[in-house]
Design an enzyme around this catalytic site. Structure first.
Site, short mmCIF file in Angstrom:
data_model
loop_
_atom_site.label_atom_id
_atom_site.label_comp_id
_atom_site.label_asym_id
_atom_site.label_seq_id
_atom_site.Cartn_x
_atom_site.Cartn_y
_atom_site.Cartn_z
N ASP A 181 -2.97 41.18 -88.58
CA ASP A 181 -1.89 41.10 -87.61
C ASP A 181 -1.32 39.68 -87.59
O ASP A 181 -2.04 38.73 -87.24
CB ASP A 181 -2.42 41.48 -86.23
N CYS A 198 7.43 37.95 -87.61
CA CYS A 198 6.19 38.53 -88.17
C CYS A 198 6.39 39.06 -89.58
O CYS A 198 5.47 39.01 -90.40
CB CYS A 198 5.65 39.62 -87.25
N HIS A 241 0.72 38.28 -85.56
CA HIS A 241 1.24 37.87 -84.26
C HIS A 241 0.37 36.86 -83.52
O HIS A 241 0.72 36.46 -82.40
CB HIS A 241 1.47 39.10 -83.38
#
Length: 257
Positions: free
Chosen positions: A204, A74, A206
């Site tokens: 984000d 990430c 992810h």
């Protein structure tokens, strides 16, 4: 398809957390959505102080180039999102843009500059804000300010929030945020402060799956306003803030606070 979806040939990362989703991943190039925060409303009604990203960027996420980097990547993906902004908006090389580096490129650069041993190249080792600052300086000649926030609500509100307001007002560049207990990298695209506290605009990295338009990313919570109080109050946090110079003259120093 959303006209904010563009084509990029770059590599992606994934930490493999419970929120990550399976889906069809392209093996070479990936359609990446741009400016994925556009259209989100402010998290607070009434008088607020909001400071947001300025300029264009791409949203990089786990596996977006076919490399399955879930569980460790990430940080690289957040760096790629930041690099995409520098390519378009804030780098002294924006007239001759350098594409965001691939994961392997970033690992080799860290080895070449002496920050990592040779075994780091080709590994599944993650990176944090300090490595992010070195990579952005190496590829784009943009130094970064790394701010350490010890944790807790007051520290986050008093230190992190104010740093972010100043950063977006002056530089407008995406920020990388990570911590110890909360060690998931986050791209920060803005900050909004109201009477009852502050929220961060989080991209984000992810998400793992096929390309999504910005509306669906927002609906699923991959790009959203998150209250500062929802962060892990027992975790410290670091911020990596690229210091784009208004006069086009970049310093080669890193600043650590």
């Amino acid at each position: 398809m959303d006209n904010n979806v563009v084509v990029a040939a770059s590599e992606g990362i994934d930490w493999g957390e419970s929120r990550a989703e399976d889906g069809k991943i392209m093996n070479t190039t990936e359609t990446l959505s741009s400016n994925v925060h556009a259209g989100l409303t402010n998290p607070y009604a009434g008088p607020v102080r909001c400071s947001l990203i300025k300029g264009d960027y791409l949203y990089f996420h786990y596996g977006c180039d076919g490399q399955d980097d879930r569980g460790w990547g990430c940080g690289y993906r957040t760096v790629q999102t930041m690099a995409s902004w520098l390519c378009r908006s804030g780098s002294p090389f924006r007239d001759e843009p350098k594409a965001p580096p691939r994961i392997g490129d970033m690992q080799r650069a860290l080895v070449a500059m002496g920050d990592k041993p040779g075994s780091f190249s080709g590994s599944r080792e993650w990176i944090g804000t300090v490595e992010a600052s070195l990579i952005l300086d190496y590829y784009y000649d943009v130094p970064c300010k790394v701010v350490h926030v010890r944790g807790g609500g007051a520290e986050l509100e008093q230190v992190a929030v104010e740093e972010l307001h100043r950063h977006f007002s002056k530089h407008g560049c995406p920020v990388m945020m990570g911590g110890d207990r909360d060690n998931s990298s986050k791209g920060i695209l803005g900050v909004c402060t109201g009477d009852n506290g502050s929220c961060l605009l989080v991209a984000d990295p992810h998400y793992h799956g096929g390309p999504l338009e910005k509306g669906e990313l927002q609906e699923r919570g991959w790009v959203a306003w998150k209250s500062v109080s929802s962060l892990d109050q027992s975790s410290f946090y670091n911020l990596c803030l690229p210091q784009t110079a208004s006069d086009g003259q970049q310093s080669k120093r890193h600043t650590f606070l």
